[in-house]
Design an enzyme around this catalytic site. Structure first.
Site, PDB file in Angstrom:
ATOM      1  CB  CYS A  77      -0.878   0.033   1.246  1.00  0.00           C
ATOM      2  SG  CYS A  77      -1.633  -1.547   1.633  1.00  0.00           S
TER       3      CYS A  77
HETATM    4  N1  GLN Z   1      -0.829  -6.833   4.128  1.00  0.00           N
HETATM    5  C1  GLN Z   1      -1.724  -5.736   4.253  1.00  0.00           C
HETATM    6  C2  GLN Z   1      -3.054  -6.001   3.539  1.00  0.00           C
HETATM    7  O1  GLN Z   1      -3.282  -6.996   2.968  1.00  0.00           O
HETATM    8  C3  GLN Z   1      -1.093  -4.450   3.729  1.00  0.00           C
HETATM    9  C4  GLN Z   1      -0.938  -4.537   2.253  1.00  0.00           C
HETATM   10  C5  GLN Z   1       0.018  -3.564   1.659  1.00  0.00           C
HETATM   11  O2  GLN Z   1       0.826  -2.889   2.267  1.00  0.00           O
HETATM   12  N2  GLN Z   1      -0.039  -3.621   0.391  1.00  0.00           N
HETATM   13  O3  GLN Z   1      -3.901  -5.161   3.568  1.00  0.00           O
END
Ligand code: GLN
Length: 252
Positions: free
Chosen positions: A2
Site C-alpha cells: 500500500c
Molecule cells: N498486508 C496488508 C493487507 O493486505 C497491507 C498490504 C500492503 O501494504 N499492500 O492489507
C-alpha cells in the site's frame, strides 16, 4: 504494498492533502512512483482525521479504489483537519477484501496503518498471537495481518510504551518471528510515529506542518528519505530518527 501518509500541522482540507498534490495519495492509487511491491492500490482506501476539539478521530473507509468514490471527493473538499492519516490499499493475497481490512485501524484517539506484509501468514504468527490476551484477538477488525500488527502495537501502547517504541518493537518482533515488511504509521492527533522497515518512507517539514509518506507528494524541495530500519517521530515541528530496537527474546 500500500501507500500511506500522515500529516500534522495547520488545518488543511482532506482534498488539499490527499487529492490536489501532483503525486499525492490519490494519484499513488493508480500511478505510484516508488512502489517496489505490487503495482496499483485499488483494493480500498481509508482516511482518519481529527475534527475540532474531539480527541477521537473520524474514519472513512471503503473497499473500492479511492478514484471510484465520488462521494469521498465531496467530503474531502469540505473536511479540514490539523492531523490526517490515510492509506490506499493493495491487498496481500489471501487477506480479507472488505473495508474493515483497510487502514487506518483505530482505538480511542489512535489511528494506525501498515504498509507491508507478514510472510507465511497465518501460520507464521502463532507465536506472536499467543503473546496477546485472547480479548485482543477477538477485537481484531478483520482477518488481515495489519489488524494483528495493530493489536500488538496497541498492547504495547497500553502497557505504557511511547508510540515510537511501540511501533519499533512490534516491527522488530514481527520481522524476527515471521519475516516480511513493516512500514507503520501511528498518530493520536498530536504526534506522528512511523517505521521504515522494508519499504520506502519520506518526510517533509515546513512552516505549515510535517508530512510523513511512502513517497513524495510532489517534486518540490525538502523531502528526506528515511533510512531502512528506522523509527521516525514527529511532534511540535520537530522530526527525530532512531534505529529499530532488537527483537524481544521470546519473539523469534
Ligand atoms: N498486508 C496488508 C493487507 O493486505 C497491507 C498490504 C500492503 O501494504 N499492500 O492489507
Amino acid at each position: 504494498m500500500c501507500r500511506h501518509i500522515a500529516y500534522l500541522g495547520k488545518s488543511v482540507s482532506l482534498a488539499d492533502l490527499l487529492i490536489a498534490p501532483a503525486f499525492g495519495l490519490f494519484r499513488q492509487s493508480w500511478a505510484p512512483r516508488q512502489q517496489q511491491y505490487g503495482t496499483i492500490n485499488a483494493d480500498g482506501f481509508g482516511v482518519g482525521w481529527y475534527a475540532g476539539d474531539d480527541e477521537v478521530p473520524a474514519r472513512y473507509r471503503r473497499a473500492v479504489p479511492i478514484w471510484a468514490d465520488r462521494s469521498f471527493a465531496d467530503v474531502a473538499r469540505v473536511s479540514r483537519s490539523r492531523c490526517i492519516l490515510a492509506a490506499v490499499r493493495s491487498a496481500t493475497e489471501t487477506m480479507a477484501p472488505d473495508e474493515s481490512a483497510a487502514a487506518p485501524f483505530s482505538s480511542g484517539p489512535w489511528l494506525f496503518s501498515h504498509n507491508g506484509r507478514v510472510n507465511g501468514w497465518p501460520g507464521s504468527v502463532e507465536h506472536l498471537a499467543a503473546s496477546l490476551p485472547a480479548s485482543r484477538l477477538l477485537e481484531m477488525e478483520a482477518p488481515v495481518d495489519s489488524a494483528l500488527l495493530w493489536a500488538l502495537v496497541l498492547d504495547l501502547l497500553e502497557r505504557g510504551e511511547e508510540p515510537g517504541n511501540a511501533l519499533g518493537q512490534a516491527a522488530a518482533d514481527a520481522s524476527a518471528a515471521a519475516g516480511g515488511r513493516y512500514n507503520f504509521l501511528l498518530t493520536d492527533g498530536h504526534q506522528i510515529a512511523a517505521t521504515a522497515c522494508g519499504d520506502t518512507l519520506f518526510w517533509r517539514a515546513g512552516p505549515d506542518g510535517v508530512a510523513v509518506a511512502s513517497e513524495p507528494l510532489d517534486d518540490g524541495p525538502g523531502w528526506h528519505s528515511v533510512p531502512a530500519n528506522t523509527i521516525l517521530t514527529a511532534a511540535g515541528g520537530e522530526v527525530a530518527l532512531r534505529p529499530l530496537p532488537a527483537p524481544r527474546k521470546d519473539s523469534a
